[in-house]
Scaffold this active site. Structure first.
Site, PDB file in Angstrom:
ATOM      1  N   ALA A  32      -0.370  -0.884  -6.283  1.00 42.97           N
ATOM      2  CA  ALA A  32      -0.031  -0.622  -6.884  1.00 42.97           C
ATOM      3  C   ALA A  32       1.555  -1.349  -7.320  1.00 42.97           C
ATOM      4  O   ALA A  32       2.361  -0.772  -7.417  1.00 42.97           O
ATOM      5  CB  ALA A  32      -0.258   0.542  -7.769  1.00 42.97           C
ATOM      6  N   HIS A  37       8.530  -1.480  -4.618  1.00 45.39           N
ATOM      7  CA  HIS A  37       8.324  -1.876  -3.849  1.00 45.39           C
ATOM      8  C   HIS A  37       9.151  -3.627  -3.315  1.00 45.39           C
ATOM      9  O   HIS A  37       8.919  -4.234  -1.523  1.00 45.39           O
ATOM     10  CB  HIS A  37       6.652  -1.858  -3.828  1.00 45.39           C
ATOM     11  CG  HIS A  37       6.360  -1.234  -3.774  1.00 45.39           C
ATOM     12  ND1 HIS A  37       5.365  -1.054  -5.021  1.00 45.39           N
ATOM     13  CD2 HIS A  37       5.985  -0.349  -3.583  1.00 45.39           C
ATOM     14  CE1 HIS A  37       4.746   0.553  -4.825  1.00 45.39           C
ATOM     15  NE2 HIS A  37       4.689   0.863  -3.943  1.00 45.39           N
TER      16      HIS A  37
END
Ligand code: PAF
Length: 280
Positions: A32, A37
């Protein structure tokens, strides 16, 4: 970019790269993926020859089965993001690949893992240490990248690295925020439009608390009352702690690094949001 699903394949690949003297960066994730990230992956790509991003929704760190069930799963778009960031490997193993038998190892690093999240989510940090230690054993990275959004998680992982004598540099990367200040999180996709509007108040109030010149106790009370006054937000805890050990403190002079860590329930479902602020 290669997508690798087995430990043997991953180790064969890394062995060859290491033999050529290449450095390895690891970015552990549960998928996800979002801009937060991506910033970790880009940093690893800039600092290492090979970047491995693990995508593994680790069941042993979820103490609430409903939380695990509703966690977003987006492997295809995750791989597109990783390609764009320049990662060499997406490591996406199955649960049975990682845990062919139950992992019974116990990690315990009080007070770092026993306060705040540790007190409210029994077994959570044990599960995090189980998976992160396995990933370190499998990849033997030079550097591993974690987002500071999960402030307590990084402190626990540092203790685990010290305890288990892993030769890896833990790189803590700054929280990436939406323009309205909300800390980016995979769980944000679960927020309704209304909830997205009220959630940014958390960071706004944390920031304001730095400007008031109050004592620790007064600051804690002020933050909790300001957030709870907003309909749809409810503070689970707000702790102002030593930024290294995470032990409670009651005076600003008691530690050289001081951090406020908060968890807030947002909306009807409710979604649990985590954030923190550094006071010094
Ligand atoms: O921060 C996360 O996403 C997870 O806790 C981690 C470090 C990938 C371990 O499953």
């Amino acid at each position: 970019m290669q997508v690798i699903n087995t430990i043997t394949q991953l180790q064969d690949y890394l062995q060859k790269e290491r033999a050529e003297g290449k450095s390895i960066g690891l970015v552990p994730t549960m998928g996800a993926l979002h801009e937060g990230h991506a910033s970790l992956v880009r940093r690893s790509v800039a600092e290492n020859d090979i970047t491995v991003v693990s995508i593994f929704l680790n069941p042993t760190q979820f103490n609430d089965p409903k939380d695990l069930e509703r966690y977003p799963r987006t492997l295809e778009s995750d791989c597109t993001i990783l390609e764009k960031c320049g990662a060499q490997v997406a490591f996406a193993p199955s649960v049975s690949e990682i845990y062919p038998k139950p992992d019974t190892r116990q990690f315990s690093y009080p007070p770092t893992d026993s306060v705040m999240e540790g007190a409210r989510r029994p077994g959570h940090f044990n599960g995090v240490c189980q998976i992160v230690s396995k990933l370190f054993q499998m990849t033997d990275p030079d550097r591993a990248y974690f987002g500071e959004k999960d402030y307590q998680q990084i402190a626990v992982i540092r203790r685990m690295v010290e305890d288990q004598k892993f030769k890896v540099d833990i790189i803590a990367c700054p929280v990436i925020r939406e323009v309205d200040g909300l800390a980016m999180s995979s769980r944000n996709t679960l927020l309704s439009l209304e909830e997205k509007e009220i959630a940014p108040n958390i960071y706004r109030i944390l920031k304001e608390s730095k400007t008031l010149g109050l004592t620790i106790e007064e600051t804690q009370k002020w933050v909790v009352s300001q957030i709870n006054a907003i309909e749809g937000l409810e503070v689970e805890y707000y702790s102002i702690v030593d930024g290294d050990t995470l032990a409670d403190i009651n005076d600003w002079s008691q530690a050289s690094s001081v951090v406020g860590c908060i968890t807030v329930y947002c909306g009807k479902t409710p979604i649990r949001l985590i954030d923190h602020i550094r006071y010094k």
